[in-house]
Design an enzyme around this catalytic site. Structure first.
Site, PDB file in Angstrom:
ATOM      1  CB  SER A  11       1.485   3.855   8.514  1.00  0.00           C
ATOM      2  OG  SER A  11       1.277   2.507   8.909  1.00  0.00           O
ATOM      3  CE  LYS A  81      -7.457  -4.864   5.567  1.00  0.00           C
ATOM      4  NZ  LYS A  81      -8.871  -4.491   5.505  1.00  0.00           N
ATOM      5  CG  ASP A  82      -2.452  -3.931   3.475  1.00  0.00           C
ATOM      6  OD1 ASP A  82      -3.516  -3.847   2.845  1.00  0.00           O
ATOM      7  OD2 ASP A  82      -2.224  -3.317   4.543  1.00  0.00           O
ATOM      8  CG  LEU A 131     -13.179  -1.441  -4.936  1.00  0.00           C
ATOM      9  CD1 LEU A 131     -12.569  -2.024  -6.197  1.00  0.00           C
ATOM     10  CD2 LEU A 131     -14.121  -0.295  -5.277  1.00  0.00           C
ATOM     11  NE  ARG A 132     -12.949  -6.717   2.510  1.00  0.00           N
ATOM     12  CZ  ARG A 132     -13.408  -6.323   3.688  1.00  0.00           C
ATOM     13  NH1 ARG A 132     -14.507  -6.852   4.176  1.00  0.00           N
ATOM     14  NH2 ARG A 132     -12.779  -5.413   4.401  1.00  0.00           N
ATOM     15  NE  ARG A 133     -13.778  -2.700   5.580  1.00  0.00           N
ATOM     16  CZ  ARG A 133     -12.559  -2.271   5.899  1.00  0.00           C
ATOM     17  NH1 ARG A 133     -12.120  -1.102   5.475  1.00  0.00           N
ATOM     18  NH2 ARG A 133     -11.771  -3.010   6.660  1.00  0.00           N
ATOM     19  NE  ARG A 150      -6.504   5.844   0.504  1.00  0.00           N
ATOM     20  CZ  ARG A 150      -5.322   5.782  -0.071  1.00  0.00           C
ATOM     21  NH1 ARG A 150      -5.176   6.086  -1.331  1.00  0.00           N
ATOM     22  NH2 ARG A 150      -4.269   5.421   0.626  1.00  0.00           N
ATOM     23  NE  ARG A 156      -8.967   5.779   5.681  1.00  0.00           N
ATOM     24  CZ  ARG A 156      -9.102   4.759   4.855  1.00  0.00           C
ATOM     25  NH1 ARG A 156     -10.124   3.939   4.998  1.00  0.00           N
ATOM     26  NH2 ARG A 156      -8.227   4.532   3.909  1.00  0.00           N
ATOM     27  CB  CYS A 243      -5.422  -6.179  -1.721  1.00  0.00           C
ATOM     28  SG  CYS A 243      -4.676  -4.706  -2.411  1.00  0.00           S
TER      29      CYS A 243
HETATM   30  C1  DPM Z   1      -6.842  -3.685   2.087  1.00  0.00           C
HETATM   31  C2  DPM Z   1      -8.083  -3.041   2.123  1.00  0.00           C
HETATM   32  C3  DPM Z   1      -7.958  -1.993   3.053  1.00  0.00           C
HETATM   33  C4  DPM Z   1      -6.628  -2.030   3.566  1.00  0.00           C
HETATM   34  C5  DPM Z   1      -9.289  -3.424   1.298  1.00  0.00           C
HETATM   35  C6  DPM Z   1     -10.366  -4.182   2.092  1.00  0.00           C
HETATM   36  C7  DPM Z   1      -8.992  -0.996   3.413  1.00  0.00           C
HETATM   37  C8  DPM Z   1      -8.928   0.151   2.444  1.00  0.00           C
HETATM   38  C9  DPM Z   1      -9.721   1.343   2.838  1.00  0.00           C
HETATM   39  C10 DPM Z   1      -6.462  -4.852   1.262  1.00  0.00           C
HETATM   40  N1  DPM Z   1      -5.976  -3.055   2.933  1.00  0.00           N
HETATM   41  O1  DPM Z   1     -10.284  -4.416   3.301  1.00  0.00           O
HETATM   42  O2  DPM Z   1     -11.376  -4.562   1.461  1.00  0.00           O
HETATM   43  O3  DPM Z   1     -10.617   1.284   3.720  1.00  0.00           O
HETATM   44  O4  DPM Z   1      -9.420   2.397   2.254  1.00  0.00           O
HETATM   45  C11 DPM Z   1      -5.638  -1.920   5.885  1.00  0.00           C
HETATM   46  C12 DPM Z   1      -6.208  -1.772   7.189  1.00  0.00           C
HETATM   47  C13 DPM Z   1      -5.579  -2.746   7.996  1.00  0.00           C
HETATM   48  C14 DPM Z   1      -4.662  -3.413   7.205  1.00  0.00           C
HETATM   49  C15 DPM Z   1      -7.218  -0.782   7.615  1.00  0.00           C
HETATM   50  C16 DPM Z   1      -8.667  -1.199   7.474  1.00  0.00           C
HETATM   51  C17 DPM Z   1      -5.781  -3.006   9.478  1.00  0.00           C
HETATM   52  C18 DPM Z   1      -6.527  -4.284   9.760  1.00  0.00           C
HETATM   53  C19 DPM Z   1      -5.758  -5.571   9.566  1.00  0.00           C
HETATM   54  C20 DPM Z   1      -5.971  -1.148   4.603  1.00  0.00           C
HETATM   55  N2  DPM Z   1      -4.700  -2.870   5.951  1.00  0.00           N
HETATM   56  O5  DPM Z   1      -9.019  -2.149   6.762  1.00  0.00           O
HETATM   57  O6  DPM Z   1      -9.518  -0.522   8.110  1.00  0.00           O
HETATM   58  O7  DPM Z   1      -4.605  -5.724  10.027  1.00  0.00           O
HETATM   59  O8  DPM Z   1      -6.321  -6.474   8.974  1.00  0.00           O
END
Ligand code: DPM
Length: 315
Positions: A11, A81-82, A131-133, A150, A156, A243
């Site tokens: 990505s 966070k992933d 779900l957190r947001r 998505r 997006r 997550c």
């Molecule tokens: C995880 C979440 C999301 C990502 C869940 C959360 C967002 C999912 C979505 C665990 N991973 O945050 O509650 O909005 O569909 C992700 C992003 C980044 C890393 C994008 C984002 C970039 C920011 C970073 C997807 N993973 O959260 O907008 O490096 O922390």
């Protein structure tokens, strides 16, 4: 010259992050050739299903981990966070890089230029798949219409510009890294949204039995970020939350002390269980586990059990 191979998702965000790591490592270790191998993960292939509904462990990490274990790559770069809080046998989290702003951000549709979430009318459509947001925003703004969104960041932003949403919520860090920071119309304070565990930092994973690589990636570790993120991850691990469970956190490191606050939210945003903990930074995991205990004491387990029944345990 020895070549060191970094495995990464393909990505745009993953590549920006990996190329940064490649550059840093190359600069610190000019005698090595630092190379990148791109691959797709399950999470990259399934783009049309809400992430929360897939709920598989290590959606964005499994293929990268297999490549390290079979010796095709030496290390992997992840958005921390992933990265699940429990790693496969034989792999370790070798370094945590300096954190970007870990907050969540609102990107508003042009028709609401200059407004904040507080100033949007009832029924406004807000896009998020987190779900957190969702849970935290639903609690504060029960009148909004929250809808899944998505796809990668560009997709997006296009869906937003096309008019399907009044606003979308994303991580500040991802927007900044991809050069979209000027699209941010509001950075959400911890009172409105506590960020995800590890948000804004990168995690460098490698084999536990590879001392050369462990040593090599040490230059990437940022101690204050690592202490905060280790505490956050210990909290999440203790709650067995993956997550895709609505758990938010905020942390600060100051004068050898960790300041932590966290929330566990029900999916409907009706129950928000909060807790805070302050503890010595030399024991970040203990601080995180204590925070988890306080959340449980405040009633988090019932909320979590309800969520596990709905979305499964996830990663
Ligand atoms: C995880 C979440 C999301 C990502 C869940 C959360 C967002 C999912 C979505 C665990 N991973 O945050 O509650 O909005 O569909 C992700 C992003 C980044 C890393 C994008 C984002 C970039 C920011 C970073 C997807 N993973 O959260 O907008 O490096 O922390």
């Amino acid at each position: 010259m020895r070549s060191v191979i970094i495995g990464t998702r393909d990505s745009e965000l993953a590549l920006v992050q990996t190329h940064w790591v490649q550059q840093e490592l190359q600069q610190a270790h000019p005698d090595y050739a630092i190379e990148v191998l791109q691959m797709k993960t399950q999470g990259d292939k399934i783009l049309d299903v809400a992430l929360a509904k897939i709920g598989d462990k290590g959606l964005f990490t499994k293929e990268l981990e297999a490549a390290m274990l079979t010796g095709r790559t030496h290390l992997a770069v992840h958005s921390l966070k992933d990265l699940p809080t429990t790693l496969p046998e034989g792999l370790v989290l070798a370094a945590i890089t300096e954190r970007e702003d870990p907050a969540d951000a609102v990107v508003m549709h042009g028709r609401w230029d200059g407004r904040t979430l507080d100033e949007l009318p009832e029924g406004s459509v807000i896009g998020t798949s987190s779900l957190r947001r969702l849970a935290q925003l639903r609690s504060r703004y029960p009148g909004f219409d929250f809808q899944d969104i998505r796809g990668n960041l560009n997709t997006r932003l296009k869906k937003l510009d096309d008019g399907k949403y009044d606003a979308i919520v994303l991580a500040v860090a991802g927007l900044r890294r991809l050069g979209w920071h000027e699209r941010i119309t509001q950075v959400l304070s911890p009172e409105i949204s506590l960020h995800a565990v590890g948000q804004g930092a990168l995690g460098i994973e490698c084999r536990a039995d590879d001392p050369d690589i462990l040593q090599l990636v040490g230059v990437l570790n940022h101690l204050p970020t690592a202490l905060r993120c280790r505490a956050e991850r210990a909290m999440l691990r203790s709650l067995e939350g993956g997550c895709q469970v609505p758990i938010g956190v905020n942390s600060r490191f100051d004068d050898d002390t960790l300041y932590l606050q966290a929330v566990v939210a029900s999916l409907d945003g009706k129950h928000l269980i909060r807790a805070e903990h302050t503890g010595p930074a030399r024991e970040p995991e203990a601080a995180g586990v204590t925070l988890a205990g306080k959340l449980r004491a405040n009633g988090a387990q019932a909320v979590l059990d309800q969520i596990f029944q709905t979305v499964g345990r996830g990663s």
